[in-house]
Design an enzyme around this catalytic site. Structure first.
Site, short mmCIF file in Angstrom:
data_model
loop_
_atom_site.label_atom_id
_atom_site.label_comp_id
_atom_site.label_asym_id
_atom_site.label_seq_id
_atom_site.Cartn_x
_atom_site.Cartn_y
_atom_site.Cartn_z
N HIS A 166 0.84 -1.21 0.00
CA HIS A 166 0.00 0.00 0.00
C HIS A 166 0.88 1.27 0.00
O HIS A 166 0.79 2.09 0.92
CB HIS A 166 -0.87 -0.08 1.25
N GLU A 270 -0.75 1.39 -5.25
CA GLU A 270 -0.63 0.14 -4.51
C GLU A 270 -0.60 -1.07 -5.43
O GLU A 270 -1.49 -1.23 -6.28
CB GLU A 270 -1.81 0.02 -3.54
O1 TA6 Z 1 -6.17 1.64 -0.47
C1 TA6 Z 1 -7.20 2.60 -0.37
C2 TA6 Z 1 -7.93 2.36 0.94
O2 TA6 Z 1 -8.59 1.12 0.94
C3 TA6 Z 1 -8.89 3.53 1.16
O3 TA6 Z 1 -10.24 3.14 1.01
C4 TA6 Z 1 -8.55 4.00 2.58
O4 TA6 Z 1 -9.32 3.29 3.53
C5 TA6 Z 1 -7.07 3.65 2.63
O5 TA6 Z 1 -7.00 2.37 2.03
C6 TA6 Z 1 -6.43 3.73 4.00
O6 TA6 Z 1 -6.87 2.67 4.79
P1 TA6 Z 1 -6.34 2.63 6.32
O7 TA6 Z 1 -6.97 1.41 6.92
O8 TA6 Z 1 -4.82 2.51 6.26
O9 TA6 Z 1 -6.76 3.92 6.93
#
Ligand code: TA6
Length: 296
Positions: A166, A270
């Site tokens: 991510h 990601e």
């Molecule tokens: O990768 C995008 C995502 O799924 C968004 O929807 C947002 O929730 C982001 O990840 C961050 O997630 P987190 O659990 O690290 O706050």
């Protein structure tokens, strides 16, 4: 466990030190780059090639506490992406990023540093996900950053998992970036309730909250950051999906571990395998997803 050392001294090249919040981290300081890798979540929080600005964004409000995710760097998402589909009370993005990993080794490959970590299923992971697994994470720090996640099914029954690296890229101004490598691809737009849409022929720009899963995308993603006078390349191996995320103003305000003014300074690109591209592993099988971050 003390990591093994290679024939070349690691003195002044790699060290293990208390990082933010006192969490243990490996600090790399080589002729090619600097990097920080926390044992917590096997989380790469810093990567800066010599002569370059940092490549990864890290929120100044990030928590560094056991059981909590770090906001920025490269969160390691396994074995589910986003909210758990069967139990919303389970931690978002799975269990790997909030678990302490074992440091297996730190070694040198010329001027590159190779840091290897592992995580195996345990009583605590079984409480969250009832499958036996072995994870191996290899991070190679050089003029680029190579990250390799190996997942092994250590059980006698097949299971499927989702995964993502991510990556929070550091950009000078997300409002001015152009993201190439996604033209014509289909994506699920989470800002529009998961609607399936098709990207146009032009590079993707960020003009509001952006939260998209680009399906069946294996090409390199190149983020042109004109305000930062550089391009950042994300190369993927065995990753079928690419997630693009910027929270923009309202969502940034809603995140307690993200400062309100930080959203222009980051863009998540990601490398992932999620949803219909979740990976099915038969007993004893392994899957290796790799991503390489480089500056141009
Ligand atoms: O990768 C995008 C995502 O799924 C968004 O929807 C947002 O929730 C982001 O990840 C961050 O997630 P987190 O659990 O690290 O706050």
């Amino acid at each position: 466990m003390q990591p093994t050392k290679t024939h070349q001294s690691l003195e002044g090249f790699a060290s293990i030190e208390p990082g933010d919040g006192g969490l243990e981290r490996v600090a790399i300081n080589s002729p090619l780059a600097q990097a920080h890798i926390h044992l917590h979540g096997a989380h790469v929080t810093h990567f800066q090639p010599r002569g370059q600005k940092p490549v990864l964004f890290l929120s100044r409000k990030s928590l560094f506490q056991t059981g909590k995710a770090i906001r920025g760097g490269v969160p390691l998402v396994f074995p589910w992406f986003g909210p758990n589909s069967s139990d919303p009370n389970l931690p978002a993005h799975g269990l790997a990023r909030t678990t302490k990993w074992n440091l297996e080794s730190i070694s040198r490959d010329g001027d590159r540093a190779v840091v290897e970590l592992s995580l195996e299923s345990s009583d605590s992971t079984r409480n969250l996900w009832p499958h036996e697994f072995e994870l191996h994470y290899r991070i190679t720090v050089g003029s680029n950053l190579q990250i390799e996640l190996t997942v092994r099914n250590a059980s006698s029954n097949a299971w499927a998992f989702e995964e993502a690296l991510h990556t929070y890229l550091a950009v000078a101004d997300a409002r001015k970036v152009a993201v190439a490598g996604l033209a014509g691809r289909e994506y699920l737009d989470k800002v529009q309730g998961g609607r399936r849409l098709t990207e146009g022929s032009e590079p993707v720009t960020i003009t509001g909250e952006t939260d998209r899963v680009y399906l069946d995308t294996r090409d390199d993603i190149v983020v042109d950051d004109p305000a930062g006078a550089r391009r950042l390349r994300v190369t993927k191996e065995l990753s079928d999906d690419t997630v693009v995320w910027n929270p923009w103003i309202a969502k940034a305000k809603a995140l307690a571990d993200f400062a309100d003014d930080e959203w222009p300074a980051m863009l998540c690109i990601e490398s992932a395998n999620i949803g219909k591209n979740a990976v099915n592993l038969s007993p004893g099988a392994t899957h290796v997803m790799k991503t390489i971050l480089s500056v141009e």
